[in-house]
Motif scaffolding. Sequence first.
Motif, PDB file in Angstrom:
ATOM      1  N   GLY A 127      21.600 -25.391  26.073  1.00 20.41           N
ATOM      2  CA  GLY A 127      21.098 -26.670  26.548  1.00 20.41           C
ATOM      3  C   GLY A 127      19.943 -26.563  27.531  1.00 20.41           C
ATOM      4  N   TRP A 128      19.690 -25.333  28.045  1.00 17.72           N
ATOM      5  CA  TRP A 128      18.561 -25.139  28.958  1.00 17.72           C
ATOM      6  C   TRP A 128      17.264 -25.158  28.157  1.00 17.72           C
ATOM      7  N   ARG A 129      16.159 -25.470  28.821  1.00 14.69           N
ATOM      8  CA  ARG A 129      14.852 -25.486  28.154  1.00 14.69           C
ATOM      9  C   ARG A 129      13.965 -24.389  28.729  1.00 14.69           C
ATOM     10  N   GLY A 130      13.473 -23.522  27.849  1.00 13.61           N
ATOM     11  CA  GLY A 130      12.565 -22.467  28.278  1.00 13.61           C
ATOM     12  C   GLY A 130      13.246 -21.228  28.787  1.00 13.61           C
ATOM     13  N   VAL A 131      14.534 -21.313  29.109  1.00 13.94           N
ATOM     14  CA  VAL A 131      15.309 -20.177  29.594  1.00 13.94           C
ATOM     15  C   VAL A 131      16.716 -20.275  29.020  1.00 13.94           C
TER      16      VAL A 131
END
Length: 257
Positions: free
Chosen positions: A222-226
């Motif tokens: 669910g994290w963005r970019g990581v």
Amino acid sequence: AGQHAEAVDLLRKDRLNDDEREFVLRNWREDANHVNTIAGAFFTPLDLALDFTIEVHGRRIIDLCGGIGHLSLACHWRNGWSDPPREIVCIEKNPDYVAVGRKVLPEARWICADVFELPFLAPELGRFDIAISNPPFGAIKRQNRNAPRYSGRSFEYHVIDLASDVADHGTFIIPQMSAPFRYSGQPSYRRDEAPAYLDFQRATGIDLGHSCGIDCDYHKDGWRGVSPTVEIVRADFTEARAARAAGQSDMFARAAE
């Protein structure tokens, strides 16, 4: 990109309903106009924020490095129908995030300020039941500013130390390597106190405990970019303040001798 644009359009409205708030939290991109790797600003996945609220108790809540309000709105939703409602104060230094946050959670008091200004804001804000945060992780630039007791490299420890002077308890999302245990993504719980954590503990007197059993890896996508491996940690700041006060008393007694 299309969903972010739709979220931007929604933010032009005077007031958002709950579905629109959720859409903004899930789709407004923190990396659209900011290089968030520099500031370490990665918003909490909303589903993780909802799980996080299990460990949030009390009426007065302060959200440090509040972003656009993922943790705060989740806390508001969990007890939004209680009487009296929770009082939430959000501290965030990015004015663009604050502008979005005020639309997402107008019920909160939003303060655009660096978290290191908290000691100067504390007399006006008063005491909180609990501090919450998903702070920037690691060696983030601090402009030569330190928390009252901790002076190491890990930004998350600075935030926790600052929180200990304004709240009685704290619940935080931090990197697994900064927690004194391993649980998320592991076959079982195990204690693991890294040297950096022990340095923090010695400097502040703060012990970080585990959650009720929230496996944060369940929300890793669910994290963005990581895709960080994180833990939810809890702290009883009343115990830490008592220990610090006792230590100062002992120091003064030895000096008098």
